[in-house]
Design a protein around this motif. Structure first.
Motif, PDB file in Angstrom:
ATOM      1  N   HIS A 194      28.576  40.292  50.953  1.00 29.21           N
ATOM      2  CA  HIS A 194      29.196  38.915  51.368  1.00 29.21           C
ATOM      3  C   HIS A 194      30.038  38.172  50.362  1.00 29.21           C
ATOM      4  CE1 HIS A 194      26.844  39.407  54.951  1.00 29.21           C
ATOM      5  NE2 HIS A 194      25.766  39.497  54.385  1.00 29.21           N
ATOM      6  N   GLY A 195      30.874  39.001  49.664  1.00 32.66           N
ATOM      7  CA  GLY A 195      31.619  38.433  48.727  1.00 32.66           C
ATOM      8  C   GLY A 195      31.383  38.476  47.350  1.00 32.66           C
ATOM      9  N   LEU A 196      30.284  38.370  46.783  1.00 30.06           N
ATOM     10  CA  LEU A 196      29.828  38.552  45.398  1.00 30.06           C
ATOM     11  C   LEU A 196      30.343  39.844  44.823  1.00 30.06           C
ATOM     12  CD1 LEU A 196      27.961  37.629  43.222  1.00 30.06           C
ATOM     13  CD2 LEU A 196      26.006  38.702  44.274  1.00 30.06           C
ATOM     14  N   GLU A 197      30.310  40.790  45.613  1.00 29.75           N
ATOM     15  CA  GLU A 197      30.956  42.085  45.047  1.00 29.75           C
ATOM     16  C   GLU A 197      32.231  41.836  44.448  1.00 29.75           C
ATOM     17  OE1 GLU A 197      32.305  42.283  49.150  1.00 29.75           O
ATOM     18  OE2 GLU A 197      30.288  41.552  48.064  1.00 29.75           O
ATOM     19  N   THR A 202      33.118  39.044  42.604  1.00 32.50           N
ATOM     20  CA  THR A 202      33.025  38.166  41.470  1.00 32.50           C
ATOM     21  C   THR A 202      32.294  39.066  40.419  1.00 32.50           C
ATOM     22  OG1 THR A 202      32.593  36.195  42.714  1.00 32.50           O
ATOM     23  CG2 THR A 202      31.735  36.284  40.439  1.00 32.50           C
ATOM     24  N   VAL A 203      31.646  40.080  40.871  1.00 32.33           N
ATOM     25  CA  VAL A 203      30.836  41.052  39.961  1.00 32.33           C
ATOM     26  C   VAL A 203      31.764  42.040  39.174  1.00 32.33           C
ATOM     27  CG1 VAL A 203      29.216  42.935  39.840  1.00 32.33           C
ATOM     28  CG2 VAL A 203      28.466  40.691  40.930  1.00 32.33           C
ATOM     29  N   ALA A 204      32.711  42.384  40.185  1.00 29.93           N
ATOM     30  CA  ALA A 204      33.683  43.216  39.686  1.00 29.93           C
ATOM     31  C   ALA A 204      34.734  42.575  38.508  1.00 29.93           C
ATOM     32  CB  ALA A 204      34.842  43.675  40.846  1.00 29.93           C
ATOM     33  N   GLU A 205      34.952  41.537  38.805  1.00 30.75           N
ATOM     34  CA  GLU A 205      35.554  40.736  37.662  1.00 30.75           C
ATOM     35  C   GLU A 205      34.741  40.629  36.372  1.00 30.75           C
ATOM     36  OE1 GLU A 205      38.091  37.296  38.279  1.00 30.75           O
ATOM     37  OE2 GLU A 205      37.254  37.109  40.121  1.00 30.75           O
ATOM     38  N   LEU A 206      33.481  40.344  36.641  1.00 28.86           N
ATOM     39  CA  LEU A 206      32.533  40.194  35.472  1.00 28.86           C
ATOM     40  C   LEU A 206      32.527  41.690  34.885  1.00 28.86           C
ATOM     41  CD1 LEU A 206      29.733  38.030  37.124  1.00 28.86           C
ATOM     42  CD2 LEU A 206      31.096  37.497  35.151  1.00 28.86           C
ATOM     43  N   VAL A 207      32.312  42.695  35.421  1.00 31.26           N
ATOM     44  CA  VAL A 207      32.024  44.075  34.664  1.00 31.26           C
ATOM     45  C   VAL A 207      33.505  44.394  34.110  1.00 31.26           C
ATOM     46  CG1 VAL A 207      31.930  46.344  35.516  1.00 31.26           C
ATOM     47  CG2 VAL A 207      30.465  44.749  36.741  1.00 31.26           C
ATOM     48  N   ALA A 208      34.450  44.002  34.385  1.00 37.14           N
ATOM     49  CA  ALA A 208      35.703  44.327  33.761  1.00 37.14           C
ATOM     50  C   ALA A 208      35.787  43.651  32.392  1.00 37.14           C
ATOM     51  CB  ALA A 208      36.940  43.912  34.678  1.00 37.14           C
ATOM     52  N   LEU A 209      34.846  42.522  32.238  1.00 40.29           N
ATOM     53  CA  LEU A 209      35.156  41.784  31.035  1.00 40.29           C
ATOM     54  C   LEU A 209      34.346  42.492  29.717  1.00 40.29           C
ATOM     55  CD1 LEU A 209      34.152  38.158  32.018  1.00 40.29           C
ATOM     56  CD2 LEU A 209      36.445  39.041  31.503  1.00 40.29           C
ATOM     57  N   PRO A 210      34.560  42.280  28.602  1.00 37.09           N
ATOM     58  CA  PRO A 210      33.886  42.487  27.459  1.00 37.09           C
ATOM     59  C   PRO A 210      32.476  42.023  27.497  1.00 37.09           C
ATOM     60  CG  PRO A 210      36.036  41.950  26.571  1.00 37.09           C
ATOM     61  CD  PRO A 210      35.821  41.615  28.073  1.00 37.09           C
ATOM     62  N   SER A 211      31.260  42.761  26.904  1.00 36.93           N
ATOM     63  CA  SER A 211      30.002  41.988  27.340  1.00 36.93           C
ATOM     64  C   SER A 211      29.932  40.546  26.641  1.00 36.93           C
ATOM     65  CB  SER A 211      28.916  43.028  26.713  1.00 36.93           C
ATOM     66  OG  SER A 211      29.391  43.049  25.318  1.00 36.93           O
ATOM     67  N   ASN A 212      30.598  40.242  25.567  1.00 33.86           N
ATOM     68  CA  ASN A 212      30.381  38.702  24.872  1.00 33.86           C
ATOM     69  C   ASN A 212      31.065  37.750  25.741  1.00 33.86           C
ATOM     70  OD1 ASN A 212      33.095  40.049  24.200  1.00 33.86           O
ATOM     71  ND2 ASN A 212      33.183  38.597  22.608  1.00 33.86           N
ATOM     72  N   LYS A 213      32.336  38.274  26.549  1.00 40.77           N
ATOM     73  CA  LYS A 213      32.820  37.273  27.492  1.00 40.77           C
ATOM     74  C   LYS A 213      32.197  37.141  28.619  1.00 40.77           C
ATOM     75  CE  LYS A 213      37.661  37.819  25.625  1.00 40.77           C
ATOM     76  NZ  LYS A 213      39.024  37.783  25.985  1.00 40.77           N
ATOM     77  N   ARG A 214      31.524  38.197  29.005  1.00 42.44           N
ATOM     78  CA  ARG A 214      30.613  38.242  30.316  1.00 42.44           C
ATOM     79  C   ARG A 214      29.395  37.333  30.114  1.00 42.44           C
ATOM     80  NH1 ARG A 214      30.734  43.356  31.036  1.00 42.44           N
ATOM     81  NH2 ARG A 214      28.895  43.980  30.285  1.00 42.44           N
ATOM     82  N   GLU A 215      28.896  37.467  28.842  1.00 48.42           N
ATOM     83  CA  GLU A 215      27.703  36.492  28.537  1.00 48.42           C
ATOM     84  C   GLU A 215      28.114  34.996  28.527  1.00 48.42           C
ATOM     85  OE1 GLU A 215      23.913  35.412  27.920  1.00 48.42           O
ATOM     86  OE2 GLU A 215      24.558  37.044  28.647  1.00 48.42           O
ATOM     87  N   LYS A 216      29.233  34.796  27.915  1.00 49.80           N
ATOM     88  CA  LYS A 216      29.825  33.469  28.097  1.00 49.80           C
ATOM     89  C   LYS A 216      30.052  32.977  29.363  1.00 49.80           C
ATOM     90  CE  LYS A 216      32.041  29.797  26.403  1.00 49.80           C
ATOM     91  NZ  LYS A 216      31.394  28.576  25.751  1.00 49.80           N
TER      92      LYS A 216
END
Length: 244
Positions: free
Chosen positions: A93-96, A98-112
């Motif tokens: 329902h759209g969360l996928e 946002t998650v795709a954008e997050l997964v593309a980030l380095p882990s430190n930026k994802r945590e931020k």
């Protein structure tokens, strides 16, 4: 008070930027600031489905930290928050997107990004009561008798609307039209259910004009009660809009 309340953005960052510029906001600081001390308000559902959910989160977080915005969560905000907590949520329902954008980030930026959003969500009210009770911002609306309360029943209503417990064919909840029976004195500005034009009913206005489904991104200026909209750059999906 003077506030410009913006409907469900759903990751439509470019439309958000264009709309705020049309409202007279400058982006010199990297986020929108009005020269005459107007504030922005948000009815929730900042993310999901659209192309730039993370840019929207960063911008609203910066506004909120600078105390120049009123934010309330929507149901998509609640689901993203639960995702960041590590809860077992369905990535649909759209969360996928946002998650795709997050997964593309380095882990430190994802945590931020996770920390920013959790802070915004946890420290914001379920709904805002403003201007000495004359104005309420609530994602899916609120019943007169719920104003001033915060409990499980009120939270469900504010996030999801007046749901019946039944499901539509696409899996979304069937919602009753609560605005038809609202007769309170407070003006309620809400979103959640996409409509082709801002919908004024009793003392309420729905400003979710479906930007992520190819409609418009809409702002409601208070106390002027003016409507400002910009068209979406996304494809138009007519079946996503409620027929009034």
């Amino acid at each position: 008070m003077k506030v410009d309340i913006i409907g469900d953005i759903h990751g439509c960052y470019e439309e958000f930027k264009q709309l705020t510029q049309q409202l007279g906001y400058s982006w010199k600081k990297g986020y929108p600031v009005h020269p005459q001390d107007r504030r922005l308000g948000f009815v929730g559902d900042l993310t999901d489905r659209g192309p730039q959910s993370l840019e929207v989160i960063k911008t609203i977080w910066n506004l909120w930290k600078s105390e120049t915005a009123y934010y309330v969560p929507g149901n998509h905000c609640n689901k993203l928050y639960r995702y960041f907590l590590g809860n077992n949520v369905k990535i649909n329902h759209g969360l996928e997107t946002t998650v795709a954008e997050l997964v593309a980030l380095p882990s430190n930026k994802r945590e931020k990004m996770s920390e920013m959003f959790k802070e915004l969500y946890e420290q914001s009210p379920l709904y805002h009561v403003l201007d000495n009770g004359k104005l309420i911002i609530a994602h899916a609306g609120i019943k007169q008798e719920y104003i001033g309360q915060v409990n499980k029943k009120v939270k469900t209503f504010v996030l999801y609307g007046d749901i019946t417990g039944e499901k539509n064919e696409d899996g979304t909840p069937v919602r009753k039209d609560w605005a038809q029976t609202y007769h309170g004195e407070a003006l309620i500005v809400y979103g959640h259910t996409p409509v082709r034009e801002p919908r004024k009913t009793s003392n309420t206005i729905n400003i979710d004009t479906g930007a992520v489904f190819g409609g418009d991104l809409t702002a409601f200026r208070y106390p002027e009660k003016e409507i400002i909209s910009v068209p979406s750059t996304l494809p138009f999906v007519p079946e996503k809009f409620r027929i009034i």
